[in-house]
Every structure is written in C-alpha cells, then in structure tokens.
Design a protein around this motif. Structure first.
Motif, short mmCIF file in Angstrom:
data_model
loop_
_atom_site.label_atom_id
_atom_site.label_comp_id
_atom_site.label_asym_id
_atom_site.label_seq_id
_atom_site.Cartn_x
_atom_site.Cartn_y
_atom_site.Cartn_z
N ALA A 195 21.92 -4.80 -15.46
CA ALA A 195 21.02 -4.79 -16.61
C ALA A 195 20.87 -3.38 -17.17
CB ALA A 195 19.65 -5.35 -16.22
N ALA A 196 20.80 -2.38 -16.30
CA ALA A 196 20.70 -0.99 -16.76
C ALA A 196 21.95 -0.58 -17.53
CB ALA A 196 20.47 -0.06 -15.57
N LEU A 212 13.98 4.74 -18.70
CA LEU A 212 14.23 3.47 -18.02
C LEU A 212 13.96 3.67 -16.54
CD1 LEU A 212 17.70 2.51 -19.54
CD2 LEU A 212 15.47 1.68 -20.26
N ALA A 213 13.53 2.62 -15.89
CA ALA A 213 13.39 2.64 -14.43
C ALA A 213 14.13 1.43 -13.89
CB ALA A 213 11.91 2.59 -14.04
N ALA A 214 14.93 1.66 -12.85
CA ALA A 214 15.70 0.57 -12.26
C ALA A 214 16.01 0.91 -10.82
CB ALA A 214 16.99 0.35 -13.04
N ASN A 215 16.39 -0.11 -10.07
CA ASN A 215 16.93 0.14 -8.75
C ASN A 215 18.31 -0.51 -8.71
OD1 ASN A 215 16.56 -2.60 -8.27
ND2 ASN A 215 14.75 -2.33 -7.03
N TYR A 216 18.96 -0.42 -7.55
CA TYR A 216 20.34 -0.89 -7.46
C TYR A 216 20.48 -2.37 -7.78
CZ TYR A 216 25.15 -1.24 -6.00
OH TYR A 216 26.50 -1.45 -5.99
N ASP A 217 19.45 -3.14 -7.54
CA ASP A 217 19.50 -4.58 -7.85
C ASP A 217 19.64 -4.84 -9.35
OD1 ASP A 217 19.23 -5.20 -5.16
OD2 ASP A 217 17.05 -5.42 -5.29
N TYR A 218 19.31 -3.86 -10.17
CA TYR A 218 19.31 -4.04 -11.62
C TYR A 218 20.33 -3.16 -12.34
CZ TYR A 218 15.17 -6.83 -10.94
OH TYR A 218 14.31 -7.81 -10.53
N VAL A 219 21.36 -2.68 -11.63
CA VAL A 219 22.33 -1.80 -12.28
C VAL A 219 23.10 -2.50 -13.39
CG1 VAL A 219 22.61 -0.15 -10.40
CG2 VAL A 219 24.10 -2.15 -10.50
#
Length: 69
Positions: free
Chosen positions: A16-17, A7-14
């Motif tokens: 959803a992650a 998975l790839a995510a940044n803090y804006d998508y925590v």
C-alpha cells in the motif's frame, strides 16, 4: 509550490505504501514525502528508488525505534 506529506507504515503495508508513493509522485512531482516506519528494510527503499528512478522522487525514510517517534 512544494508539498510535505507524512506517511506511516510498517512492513505489513509496504504494498500500500508503494502504491501511495507512486500515486503521489505521479500527481504531485514536487512533493517531499516522509515515510515513518519501524520495520521496513533498507532493501525495500533501494527497490523503490529503482522503480521510481524516472520520476526522481523526493522522500525520506524516518526510522522509528521503540518510543523514539
């Protein structure tokens, strides 16, 4: 059988992650998950470990800094 999921995510998508991790470990408990990110703080991972403690998750935090990925 073991599965590897990246998975790839940044803090804006925590959020959803987090939902995705819960779903993966609920439906595929033997999965190995790699979470590539640039800015998710270690505190978030500590919190996730507490929330998923009963499931015994298997994931790795892959920190990507700049163009290091």
């Amino acid at each position: 059988m073991r599965y590897a999921i990246v998975l790839a995510a940044n803090y804006d998508y925590v959020n959803a992650a987090e939902t995705t991790l819960k779903s993966i470990f609920y439906h595929t408990p033997h999965a190995q998950v790699y979470l590539a990110n640039m800015d998710i703080p270690q505190e978030w991972f500590t919190n996730i470990n507490q929330k998923l403690a009963g499931i015994n998750p298997s994931y790795r935090n892959i920190s990507c800094i700049g163009n290091s990925f």
